[in-house]
Design an enzyme around this catalytic site. Structure first.
Site, PDB file in Angstrom:
ATOM      1  N   CYS A  67      -6.613  -5.724  -6.707  1.00 48.30           N
ATOM      2  CA  CYS A  67      -5.951  -6.840  -7.392  1.00 48.30           C
ATOM      3  C   CYS A  67      -5.933  -8.091  -6.519  1.00 48.30           C
ATOM      4  O   CYS A  67      -5.221  -8.146  -5.510  1.00 48.30           O
ATOM      5  CB  CYS A  67      -4.533  -6.420  -7.782  1.00 48.30           C
ATOM      6  SG  CYS A  67      -3.477  -7.759  -8.365  1.00 48.30           S
ATOM      7  N   CYS A 126      -2.552  -9.803  -6.113  1.00 53.99           N
ATOM      8  CA  CYS A 126      -1.712  -8.951  -5.249  1.00 53.99           C
ATOM      9  C   CYS A 126      -2.023  -9.229  -3.782  1.00 53.99           C
ATOM     10  O   CYS A 126      -1.109  -9.409  -2.960  1.00 53.99           O
ATOM     11  CB  CYS A 126      -1.951  -7.477  -5.542  1.00 53.99           C
ATOM     12  SG  CYS A 126      -1.653  -6.968  -7.245  1.00 53.99           S
TER      13      CYS A 126
END
Length: 331
Positions: free
Chosen positions: A226, A229
């Protein structure tokens, strides 16, 4: 013989002319451009590359399947509706990308509509919408959809373009309703006991939420794949350092798939991630993850020392509001 040749030439010329008319023609004049190539893309597929000419313009004629595309300048993109027979001219300042887009020529009505739609969307406060009461939410989305429908009906647009836009509106409406439903479910968890977890710890053994009772717990739900993230990791490290020794535990829960367990361990090790690093037992289907209705990451959760959820959708580490909240709790 000459007459036959002339006749054949006329046929060829007619066919060529017809072919040139039955293609998409597009030209663009872009000031402060980000590159020397414009890309016409169908999602990730590059349909056409248009190189800048000696005069600083982008010009091309090519066959295209009617539908929605993206015009990408190497840094930003704008949605466009293209079809054979359109003769589009675009003027734009790349430093004011969306705000400066103006189309003229055949096909301009549809594409100016799309450009204005982006600006309208940027002015629409989705966070405020999702925080509305169910009654206000229904009222606001109904008004938004009605306004868009009226604009489509009033405009002299290609019928297929109108059909595509109405289909997109229906999908958008469904997505907003689902997001609102998830948001309502999240809000119900606030001020309620947190669902438990019992996950493998990078440092060895397993860690339960109960093990952290007596401390505030700030949870980061993430995955190694991600991008957003990973973008929060440096900010999280700074927050962890600031509150080191305070009554708070920083927990990162990975929802990577089981097959990527070793990849997760290597990532944590290579990046020297701090806090408590845990691996969810069933990735997205883990009970703790589904209990919070998590369907996108990163997601942050704040729990109090008694295990009560303070915020099921807490501020990100990059948001200054997080430290303001933690400062008020950890006086």
């Amino acid at each position: 013989m000459k007459k036959v040749l002339l006749f054949l030439f006329a046929i060829v010329y007619t066919n060529v002319s017809f072919g040139q008319e039955n293609v998409l023609k597009i030209q663009a004049e872009i000031s402060n451009r980000n590159g020397d190539v414009l890309f016409v893309k169908n999602n990730k597929v590059i349909v056409k590359e248009i190189k800048v000419d000696d005069s600083g313009h982008f010009t091309a004629s090519f066959d295209v399947k009617e539908g929605m595309y993206q015009l990408y300048d190497g840094k930003e993109y704008t949605d466009v509706f293209l079809k054979n027979g359109f003769d589009l001219s675009l003027m734009m300042d790349a430093k004011k990308f969306d705000e400066s887009i103006v189309y003229t020529g055949k096909g301009s009505a549809e594409n100016n509509y799309l450009a204005k739609k982006v600006l309208a969307s940027s002015d629409f406060n989705y966070e405020e919408l999702l925080a509305s009461t169910p009654e206000d939410f229904t009222k606001k989305i109904t008004e938004k959809q009605n306004k868009a429908s009226i604009a489509l009906e009033k405009g002299k647009f290609d019928p297929n373009f109108v059909a595509l836009q109405k289909k997109e509106m229906a999908i958008e409406l469904l997505q907003m309703k689902m997001e609102f439903k998830n948001k309502q479910a999240q809000l119900k968890l606030n001020n309620a006991p947190s669902p438990p977890f019992d996950y493998v710890n990078f440092s060895g053994g397993k860690t339960k939420l109960e093990d952290l009772r007596g401390k505030y717990v700030y949870i980061d739900v993430w995955a190694t794949w991600c991008g957003p993230c990973r973008g929060e990791i440096p900010f999280l490290a700074k927050v962890e350092e600031k509150y080191k020794g305070k009554n708070i535990a920083f927990v990162s829960i990975s929802v990577d798939e089981d097959k990527d367990f070793d990849k997760w361990k290597k990532f944590v090790s290579d990046k020297q991630l701090g806090g408590i690093q845990l691996f969810a037992d069933k990735n997205w289907n883990s009970e703790f993850i589904t209990s919070f209705g998590i369907n996108s990451i990163p997601r942050f959760i704040l729990i109090d020392p008694k295990g009560i959820v303070l915020n099921s959708d807490a501020s990100r580490p990059s948001d200054p509001q997080l430290q303001e909240k933690l400062d008020s709790l950890l006086k």
